[in-house]
Write an enzyme that holds these catalytic residues in place. Structure first.
Site, PDB file in Angstrom:
ATOM      1  CB  THR A  77       4.709 -11.761   2.647  1.00 41.09           C
ATOM      2  OG1 THR A  77       4.652 -11.421   1.264  1.00 41.09           O
ATOM      3  CG2 THR A  77       4.021 -10.686   3.469  1.00 41.09           C
ATOM      4  CG  ASN A 156      10.016  -6.879  -6.571  1.00 37.97           C
ATOM      5  OD1 ASN A 156      10.811  -6.257  -5.867  1.00 37.97           O
ATOM      6  ND2 ASN A 156       8.750  -6.548  -6.664  1.00 37.97           N
ATOM      7  CD  GLN A 184      11.398 -11.665  -8.073  1.00 33.43           C
ATOM      8  OE1 GLN A 184      11.868 -12.250  -9.060  1.00 33.43           O
ATOM      9  NE2 GLN A 184      10.104 -11.508  -7.910  1.00 33.43           N
ATOM     10  CB  SER A 204       9.093 -16.931  -2.067  1.00 30.89           C
ATOM     11  OG  SER A 204       7.767 -17.251  -2.395  1.00 30.89           O
ATOM     12  CB  ALA A 205       8.045 -22.404  -2.798  1.00 31.14           C
ATOM     13  CG  HIS A 206       4.869 -17.891  -5.321  1.00 27.80           C
ATOM     14  ND1 HIS A 206       4.540 -16.940  -6.268  1.00 27.80           N
ATOM     15  CD2 HIS A 206       4.988 -17.234  -4.154  1.00 27.80           C
ATOM     16  CE1 HIS A 206       4.448 -15.746  -5.662  1.00 27.80           C
ATOM     17  NE2 HIS A 206       4.717 -15.909  -4.386  1.00 27.80           N
ATOM     18  CB  THR A 244       0.079 -28.355  11.704  1.00 31.56           C
ATOM     19  OG1 THR A 244      -0.502 -28.522  12.990  1.00 31.56           O
ATOM     20  CG2 THR A 244       0.321 -29.720  11.064  1.00 31.56           C
ATOM     21  CB  CYS A 328      -6.205   0.482 -15.518  1.00 26.01           C
ATOM     22  SG  CYS A 328      -5.675  -1.206 -15.318  1.00 26.01           S
TER      23      CYS A 328
END
Ligand code: PLP
Length: 385
Positions: A77, A156, A184, A204-206, A244, A328
């Site tokens: 992001t 994605n 992705q 991104s890492a996750h 940092t 929903c």
């Protein structure tokens, strides 16, 4: 009965690989590499900096970039924000036109919309009915005043692939810059930035077994003089992104990318087989169709449309952790912007769901998914919400 549902939502996020966790914890405690990587007057800082630079090389290796072209960020992001706002901000003179598509991640769409409201002219490309942004559509949108084109590598929601090589060539011919959101794509398809005509790329890492809250932006030679920092203070990361450095997060991302580089072929092969089984099993069920191009895609992500009134992903949630952007309460206003852009009706978009596979998916997960969805389709009464 407190068992969690079967996890088929790897495109939303992945668990951190145990080997990555091991690397991360070495950066936290007083026996570990806890120093500030910017402290260059003592060994604590130097060791942390070495760990950060090793991780940078690991990420660079997976994507065919030189290490010093990568800037650490808090995730894709932020990388998307930095790339798009950072280029727009230094726009000079007549070149202000932006091109993106209606199937981008919200981190791109909302950023570009912000610039549009600030006066930048924007062309919003529509996908074809298979969810692809065709190079020809980009060619027609390119103008003499085009500054930046931003398109994703792998969608994605659909798992479809964009022909970035062909698009990048045309963008270069127009003297514009190309930004690619590859959140992705990394670890799922081969990426070689040395060969690709791409100027900025977000990671991104996750999404590939690293921790949340860390990412990177590739800044190529052509983009470098035009990228304006968005976070100031201290001049870290060659002045492009202050703050940092989060050594443990960065080391985690490096370890995750190194694992992906070592295992990508084997893993993609294994996931392909499982994905084919899932697709074949689901497409045999009445009223089930695949959303998105059947060929130009990664195997990890499948998006299906279930043509049965009242069906939605929420009704499966006790047994399957899958994703639907539909609300929903079945309001069509919550339907996926990607599926609507492809031309699905709000009702069909609302009864579509994404199943995404990953490193820990087993054949039993595939069997469960098919059985759970089949049971819903064969049950005479439908759950309405
Ligand atoms: C997940 C994702 C993002 C956001 O990444 P974060 O690291 O969570 O900020 C951006 N783009 C795409 C395509 C994604 O899948």
């Amino acid at each position: 009965m407190s068992t969690l549902p079967c996890y088929l939502d790897y495109a939303a996020t992945t668990p951190v690989d145990d080997r990555v966790i091991q690397a991360m914890v070495t950066c936290l405690g007083r026996e570990g590499t806890f120093g500030n990587p910017a402290s260059n007057s003592h060994a604590y800082g130097n060791l942390a900096r070495q760990a950060v630079e090793l991780a940078r090389r690991q990420v660079a290796e997976l994507v065919g970039a030189s290490a010093d072209s990568l800037i650490w960020t808090s995730g894709a992001t932020e990388s998307n924000n930095l790339a798009i706002k950072g280029i727009a901000q230094s726009a000079q003179g007549a070149r202000r036109h932006l091109i993106t598509s209606r199937i981008e991640h919200k981190a791109v769409i909302d950023t570009v919309r912000q610039l549009e409201q600030a006066g930048f002219p924007v062309t919003w490309l529509d996908p074809d009915s298979d969810g692809l942004i065709q190079p020809e559509a980009v060619r027609q949108a390119l103008r003499d005043d085009t500054l930046l084109v931003s398109l994703m590598l792998v969608n994605n929601e659909l798992g479809t692939l964009t022909d970035i090589a062909a698009i990048g060539k045309m963008v270069r011919e127009h003297g514009a810059l190309l930004h690619v959101d590859a959140a992705q794509g990394a670890g799922k398809v081969a990426i070689d930035l040395n060969a690709l005509p791409v100027d900025l790329m977000s990671f991104s890492a996750h999404k590939i077994y690293g921790p949340k809250g860390i990412g990177a932006l590739y800044v190529g030679e052509r983009a470098r003089p035009w990228l304006a920092a968005q976070i100031h203070g201290g001049g870290h990361e060659q002045g492009f992104r202050s703050g940092t450095l989060a050594t443990h997060q960065i080391v985690g991302m490096g370890a995750a990318y190194a694992l992906a580089a070592a295992e990508i072929e084997e893993e993609v092969q294994r996931i392909s087989l499982l994905s084919d089984q899932l697709r074949d099993g689901l497409l045999q069920l009445p009223g089930v169709l695949l959303n998105g191009d059947p060929q130009q895609r990664v195997p990890h992500t499948l998006n299906i449309c279930v043509d049965k009134p009242g069906f939605n992903a929420m009704s499966l949630s006790s047994e399957l952790a899958v994703s639907s952007t539909s609300a929903c309460n079945s309001a069509s206003s919550g339907a996926s912007h990607v599926l609507l852009a492809m031309g699905l009706t709000p009702a069909l978009a609302g009864s579509s769901l994404r199943l995404s596979l990953g490193r820990y998916t087993q054949a039993t997960d595939i069997e469960t998914a098919i059985a759970v969805i089949a049971a819903r389709l064969h049950s005479p009464s439908t759950t309405f919400w």
